[in-house]
Scaffold this motif. Structure first.
Motif, mmCIF file in Angstrom:
data_model
loop_
_atom_site.group_PDB
_atom_site.id
_atom_site.type_symbol
_atom_site.label_atom_id
_atom_site.label_comp_id
_atom_site.label_asym_id
_atom_site.label_seq_id
_atom_site.Cartn_x
_atom_site.Cartn_y
_atom_site.Cartn_z
ATOM 1 N N GLN A 1 34.769 -38.434 -5.477
ATOM 2 C CA GLN A 1 34.327 -37.129 -6.925
ATOM 3 C C GLN A 1 33.263 -35.783 -5.399
ATOM 4 O O GLN A 1 32.430 -36.672 -5.672
ATOM 5 N N TYR B 1 40.931 -27.880 -15.719
ATOM 6 C CA TYR B 1 41.278 -28.598 -14.133
ATOM 7 C C TYR B 1 40.159 -27.476 -13.475
ATOM 8 O O TYR B 1 40.126 -26.818 -13.410
ATOM 9 N N TYR B 2 39.651 -28.973 -12.602
ATOM 10 C CA TYR B 2 38.400 -28.298 -11.264
ATOM 11 C C TYR B 2 39.215 -29.114 -10.073
ATOM 12 O O TYR B 2 39.185 -29.761 -9.594
ATOM 13 N N ALA B 3 38.814 -28.150 -8.807
ATOM 14 C CA ALA B 3 38.770 -28.845 -7.464
ATOM 15 C C ALA B 3 37.717 -29.281 -7.220
ATOM 16 O O ALA B 3 37.014 -29.572 -7.670
ATOM 17 N N ASN B 4 38.198 -30.163 -6.076
ATOM 18 C CA ASN B 4 36.834 -31.033 -5.634
ATOM 19 C C ASN B 4 35.869 -30.901 -4.781
ATOM 20 O O ASN B 4 36.459 -31.470 -3.399
ATOM 21 N N ASP C 1 42.946 -33.756 -4.553
ATOM 22 C CA ASP C 1 42.221 -32.430 -4.699
ATOM 23 C C ASP C 1 41.859 -32.161 -5.858
ATOM 24 O O ASP C 1 40.843 -30.677 -5.552
ATOM 25 N N GLY C 2 41.643 -32.351 -6.386
ATOM 26 C CA GLY C 2 40.916 -31.973 -8.228
ATOM 27 C C GLY C 2 41.393 -32.829 -9.073
ATOM 28 O O GLY C 2 41.479 -34.033 -9.004
ATOM 29 N N GLN D 1 31.787 -24.647 -11.570
ATOM 30 C CA GLN D 1 33.237 -23.868 -12.308
ATOM 31 C C GLN D 1 32.541 -24.676 -13.472
ATOM 32 O O GLN D 1 33.183 -25.320 -14.270
#
Length: 239
Positions: A117, A189-192, A169-170, A197
């Motif tokens: 992460q 949902y969180y982008a990595n 990816d997330g 965010q």
């Protein structure tokens, strides 16, 4: 309320439906259950129940990441597999949800509960959502949580020393409350990456996460209740 929903409400953990394709090994620990992917050496998902009584406790945060003894040795990621990768060992089931029990705290530091992460995400936006979940557990009395990595249809960065670990990816997190008369669900949902965010911007419907991941997250719910809760996304329901 449907009898199945009543039974589900008293279960310790609500688990997603078994995968129809892909690698899956179900591993159960004291405070959480996970689906382990032996192709990626990360979880497919991690599920647990967070009660109001488990939002705090006397057990200090553990300091040592450990290989999960329940994972076969060939796929048993070690703490050093993330060394110098640029990624944190990102908890799926967080340490602060396990201060109520020493065994639970130790096991939440198993590497099977980790994903590569982005450090800023881990200590920032992801941590903020974890804190919000603990507040929601206090308000609701009990919440059901499922979270995990998201891999989209492309090649992924790989890290590792003794084992290959794929970088997501997330990440997603889905939260469910079955408090009588106030049943609700929401997902995130969180982008990595290192961008800020806020969880109020990251929120989405559970249906959208299921479409993205192919998972059926709260499969044991009564179908009508599941359909109603999983299509709704309103962060104001969770004040």
């Amino acid at each position: 309320m449907h009898i199945l929903t009543i039974l589900v409400a008293i279960l310790a953990i609500l688990l997603p439906k078994p995968l129809s394709k892909g690698s899956e090994m179900i591993v159960r620990h004291k405070a959480y259950t996970l689906s382990y992917n032996k192709s990626r050496n990360t979880p497919n998902w991690v599920a647990w129940t967070l009660t109001a009584n488990h939002t705090d406790g006397p057990v200090p945060r553990a300091s040592k990441f450990l290989a999960d003894p329940l994972i076969p040795r060939a796929y048993r990621v070690e703490y050093y597999d993330y060394k110098e990768s640029g990624y944190d060992r990102g908890h799926m089931c967080p340490a602060a949800d396990n201060k109520w029990n020493a065994q639970a705290m130790k096991e939440c530091f198993y590497m099977s509960n980790m994903c590569p992460q982005d450090p800023a995400l881990n200590s920032g936006s992801w941590a903020s959502l974890e804190k919000a979940c603990r507040q929601w557990a206090k308000t609701e009395g009990k919440i059901y949580i499922v979270c995990g990595p998201v891999y989209k249809n492309r090649k992924h960065e790989r890290i590792g020393v003794s084992h290959v670990v794929e970088v997501p990816d997330g990440f997603f997190k889905a939260v469910l409350s079955l408090r009588k008369g106030h049943e609700k669900a929401i997902a995130f949902y969180y982008a990595n990456n290192s961008k800020k965010q806020p969880y109020r911007h990251a929120c989405t419907a559970v249906d959208n996460i299921e479409a993205l991941t192919g998972l059926d997250l709260f499969a044991d719910l009564d179908d009508k209740l599941e359909a109603r809760l999983e299509r709704r996304c309103n962060i104001n329901d969770w004040k």
